[in-house]
Design a protein around this motif. Structure first.
Motif, PDB file in Angstrom:
ATOM      1  N   SER A 578       0.822  -1.201   0.000  1.00  0.00           N
ATOM      2  CA  SER A 578       0.000   0.000   0.000  1.00  0.00           C
ATOM      3  C   SER A 578       0.854   1.247   0.000  1.00  0.00           C
ATOM      4  CB  SER A 578      -0.905   0.009   1.223  1.00  0.00           C
ATOM      5  OG  SER A 578      -1.693  -1.119   1.254  1.00  0.00           O
ATOM      6  N   PHE A 581       2.243   1.923  -3.388  1.00  0.00           N
ATOM      7  CA  PHE A 581       1.287   2.512  -4.318  1.00  0.00           C
ATOM      8  C   PHE A 581       0.979   3.955  -3.986  1.00  0.00           C
ATOM      9  CE2 PHE A 581       1.165  -0.865  -6.832  1.00  0.00           C
ATOM     10  CZ  PHE A 581       0.421  -1.969  -6.466  1.00  0.00           C
ATOM     11  N   LEU A 582       1.018   4.259  -2.694  1.00  0.00           N
ATOM     12  CA  LEU A 582       0.802   5.646  -2.304  1.00  0.00           C
ATOM     13  C   LEU A 582       1.868   6.518  -2.960  1.00  0.00           C
ATOM     14  CD1 LEU A 582      -0.980   7.433  -0.452  1.00  0.00           C
ATOM     15  CD2 LEU A 582       0.794   7.200   1.260  1.00  0.00           C
ATOM     16  N   LEU A 584       3.506   5.858  -5.536  1.00  0.00           N
ATOM     17  CA  LEU A 584       3.308   5.852  -6.982  1.00  0.00           C
ATOM     18  C   LEU A 584       2.240   6.848  -7.401  1.00  0.00           C
ATOM     19  CD1 LEU A 584       4.713   4.137  -9.076  1.00  0.00           C
ATOM     20  CD2 LEU A 584       2.736   2.634  -9.091  1.00  0.00           C
ATOM     21  N   THR A 585       1.178   6.955  -6.569  1.00  0.00           N
ATOM     22  CA  THR A 585       0.109   7.888  -6.907  1.00  0.00           C
ATOM     23  C   THR A 585       0.588   9.325  -6.809  1.00  0.00           C
ATOM     24  OG1 THR A 585      -1.387   6.318  -5.865  1.00  0.00           O
ATOM     25  CG2 THR A 585      -2.284   8.445  -6.441  1.00  0.00           C
ATOM     26  N   PRO A 588       2.683  11.525 -10.042  1.00  0.00           N
ATOM     27  CA  PRO A 588       2.259  12.531 -11.016  1.00  0.00           C
ATOM     28  C   PRO A 588       2.162  13.932 -10.413  1.00  0.00           C
ATOM     29  CG  PRO A 588       0.838  10.621 -11.126  1.00  0.00           C
ATOM     30  CD  PRO A 588       1.729  10.432  -9.953  1.00  0.00           C
ATOM     31  N   GLY A 591       5.470  15.340 -10.436  1.00  0.00           N
ATOM     32  CA  GLY A 591       5.783  15.613 -11.823  1.00  0.00           C
ATOM     33  C   GLY A 591       5.126  16.904 -12.300  1.00  0.00           C
TER      34      GLY A 591
END
Lengths: 674, 108
Positions: A578, A581-582, A584-585, A588, A591
């Motif tokens: 988890s 993925f956090l 990873l979210t 953007p 970015g």
């Protein structure tokens, strides 16, 4: 003052009604406390009035004396004089003779002009009080007064209150009788004796109008219930009792009032409990002229087998011992007897052997009514105790019932022949073995006899239970009631008609006989044996036998314990995943920021002058606040609170935003223009 | 074929030049859209979120709103000539707020 005087009057007058025998401690002076253990006794001669607290005299005597003095000086109404005289006599105040003379002359004046019953009553009562104090009183025209009072009487024994009123009342009758008694005791034997006889008849007629409650208490009440003048049964009955007892004491000879009426009245006064007002209490205590005697049976069920005796107890209503008396058994249902019950002084009970009465169980009603008559040994006690004439008591007789001539057998449907009947002995279990098919009948008969040899007939036909029970192997039961004829109890079971009732179940049926009654001491359930029944096949539409009752333990016993199974928690990915993925979210987002910087984003057009700057800051702050609100909303607020707060923030944001953006717009147009 | 690749390269170069000419405003908005969609895609793949999940909705929703904003702000767009950009921006902000409220409600 007037109201207080009323309270006084009744309190003190009720005090007067109590007289105490010396060994007992004196009850309190004011009449509020209930004293059921002291039997009140009424007497009318003054030397029996005993005052209990000298404190009372000292305290109130001075007051009363001064009131009488005041009374003597002016000319108050007869009613006040009457009460004042009564109270001074109770308190033992010392009044000098001149005051008495004045009062007496005043009362005589009232009496001369009297034309209403109450005026007669107060004046004569006042003169009587004066006479009782030892002062001499002369009543000039006794006959005239007597006639004047009598003239107000009616034919049904009641009196009118004065010559003008048309209605007669029972309460007035009591007052009139008391006045007449006062006249007689003032004058002595000068009064016309025939008039006294007429009044006695009036009293008897008055007692004819007595009313009764269901439980035997009797009371007097007015026929016409007038709103303001209605006095209630207690006052009316008290007035009548006072009048009658005063008259009986004053006049010579006897008054013929039935004993049960006196008993009923005494019961009435005792049954009203403790009344709420002083006046009512005075009425109650004053009227308890005689003490009722109660007859009771300590045992209402008498057994012939154990040769019980018929015992009778006589006590007063308060439970204390009765005076010496004799109890006679006048009647025991059908047999008239004049048996006198013997007295057992140890247990204070009167008894009689019932064997001598030849009473039987059942054939004559076992619920017997016995009529007793009580006679007091001491004739003086007749005035104090009310025996109530004949008393009837109910008692119940039980005994052993013999079962004879019991027979059971199978009959053919057509002939009904008496063959193959087996004799049964119903005092013990039998094991008769019968067999029948659906074309035959079962017959059972027996005879019940009482100890004295008669056929037993229960007085209540639904009291006697005589049942025959057939029980199948599958525990299906059928119960039949035996019919009774004049001589015997019999049942004939016709199986042809009963095949449907038996659910077409063939097989072995157990037979059981039940006989019981309240008067029967040896009721029994006996097994008789069994019968093999051969019934035809059930047709398709026949009723099935009812299902057996479930085992109560399985239905009502404790159930299995259920352990709660918690919902399996949902599968969640492991923590590290988890978190990955956090990250990873959020990529953007970073970015985005990176790209912004690359594009050369700046805050150049942020307004510099203070007021628009403030608005811009507020605008950004407002948006941040709304987003924060959303986070809170997700975490713990509910929709309504959120919407409420949003309702505040929204317009604020709109306002601020409008200002900021309009400022920006104006600057950009200015730039464009320039 | 070299010509095709050449054409492709030329195409890309021309696109890049044109894009560089767009005002900075629009570039920011474009950037925002790109990253909103990227978040949506990442969520879709890695978070077992179905297409109806609220998180996905929020991402796609903001992307849509940003696109609207771009359309309205673009000076070359004839339909929206008289619309001041600030007004469009206000619309964008308000719609975003409402969208997020609904998303939050849906989440909790």
């Amino acid at each position: 003052m007037a109201r207080g005087a009323d309270l006084w009057r009744f309190s003190l007058l009720s005090v007067r009604s109590f007289s105490i025998p010396s060994p007992q401690p004196p009850p309190p002076p004011f009449a509020r406390s209930p004293t059921p253990t002291v039997p009140p006794r009424r007497s009318s001669s003054p030397d029996r009035w005993i005052l209990r607290e000298k404190r009372l005299t000292r305290h109130y005597g001075h007051f009363r004396y001064s009131e009488l003095k005041r009374v003597g000086s002016s000319s108050p109404p007869a009613k006040d004089l009457f009460y004042a005289l009564r109270i001074t006599s109770i308190l033992g105040c010392q009044i000098d003779a001149s005051t008495y003379d004045e009062v007496a002359s005043r009362l005589h004046a009232v009496l001369k002009d009297a034309n209403s019953l109450l005026e007669f009553y107060y004046s004569i009562g006042g003169l009587l009080s004066i006479k009782d104090q030892g002062h001499d009183v002369i009543l000039s025209d006794a006959d005239g007064t007597f006639h004047a009072i009598k003239a107000l009487s009616q034919s049904d024994g009641r009196w009118r209150l004065d010559t003008n009123s048309a209605e007669s009342s029972t309460f007035a009758a009591g007052i009139a009788l008391e006045s007449l008694a006062g006249v007689v005791s003032l004058v002595g034997s000068e009064v016309d004796q025939s008039m006294i006889g007429v009044v006695k008849n009036d009293i008897v007629k008055l007692f004819g109008s007595i009313k009764s409650f269901d439980d035997g208490t009797l009371y007097f009440d007015e026929k016409h219930v007038d709103g303001s003048e209605y006095k209630g049964p207690l006052t009316t009955s008290a007035s009548v009792v006072r009048g009658v007892s005063a008259f009986a004491a004053a006049a010579s000879g006897n008054l013929n009032i039935p004993g049960d009426k006196i008993l009923g009245l005494a019961k009435f006064f005792l049954s009203i409990g403790v009344p709420g007002t002083t006046k009512d209490f005075f009425n109650q205590i004053d009227s308890l002229v005689s003490i009722p005697l109660i007859l009771s049976l300590p045992a209402t069920v008498l057994s012939l087998t154990s040769k019980d005796q018929l015992k009778v107890e006589v006590t007063t209503v308060f439970g204390s011992a009765a005076p010496p008396l004799t109890v006679n058994l006048v009647q025991a249902y059908s047999s008239d007897s004049k048996d006198e019950l013997q007295f057992d002084a140890e247990n204070v009970v009167h008894y009689l052997d019932i064997a001598a009465l030849k009473l039987d169980v059942g054939s004559i009603p076992s619920f017997l009514r016995y009529l007793f008559f009580v006679t007091l040994h001491d004739p003086d006690n007749v005035n104090i105790y009310a025996t109530g004439g004949q008393n009837s008591i109910r008692a119940f007789i039980t005994g052993l019932i013999k079962v004879d001539k019991a027979e059971i057998g199978i009959l053919e449907s057509d002939a009904g022949s008496v063959e193959s009947l087996q004799k049964l002995d119903l005092s013990k279990d039998n094991s008769v073995s019968l067999s029948a098919n659906h074309l035959q009948k079962l017959r059972l008969s027996f005879v019940l006899t009482t100890p004295l040899g008669h056929t037993f007939k229960p007085i209540r036909t639904n009291c006697l239970q005589v049942f025959l029970k057939l029980r199948h192997e599958t525990k299906v039961e059928h119960i039949f009631i035996l019919e009774s004829s004049a001589r015997q109890y019999k049942i004939v079971l016709d199986f042809l008609g009963l095949v449907g009732k038996f659910y077409y179940l063939s097989g072995k049926y157990e037979l059981e006989l039940t006989v019981g009654d309240a008067a029967m001491e040896n009721s029994f359930i006996q097994a008789l044996g069994h019968i093999e029944l051969d019934l035809p096949e059930p047709p398709e539409k026949a009723a099935r036998p009812p299902p057996l009752a479930a085992d109560p333990l399985s239905k009502f016993g404790p159930k299995q314990e259920i352990s709660h199974i918690f919902r399996a928690p949902e599968k969640r990915p492991p923590k590290e995943l988890s978190l990955a993925f956090l990250g990873l979210t959020l990529l953007p987002f970073f970015g985005f920021l990176f790209g912004l910087t690359k594009l050369g984003v700046n805050l150049k057009s942020f307004p510099s002058s203070p007021v628009p700057a403030a608005f811009s800051i507020l605008f950004h702050a407002g948006i941040a606040a709304v987003l924060l609100l959303y986070v809170l909303f997700w975490l713990k607020l509910d929709l309504f609170t959120t919407l409420k707060i949003l309702g505040f923030l929204g317009p604020f944001l709109v306002f601020v935003g409008h200002r900021t953006l309009s400022y920006l717009a104006s600057t950009s147009t200015k730039q464009k223009a320039a | 074929m070299p010509k095709a690749t050449n054409d492709a390269q030329l195409l890309i170069q021309s696109l890049r030049k044109a894009y560089a000419a767009t005002p900075t405003n629009l570039k920011i908005i474009d950037l925002y859209v790109v990253f909103a969609v990227a978040t949506a895609l990442i969520q879709l793949d890695h978070f077992h979120s179905t297409l109806s999940s609220p998180v996905y909705f929020s991402c796609v929703g903001t992307a849509v709103l940003a696109v609207c904003l771009r359309i309205q702000v673009n000076k070359e767009n004839k339909e929206f000539k008289d619309l001041p950009p600030e007004r469009a921006f206000t619309d964008f902000v308000l719609c975003n707020l409402v969208l997020h409220l609904v998303i939050m409600n849906f989440l909790g």
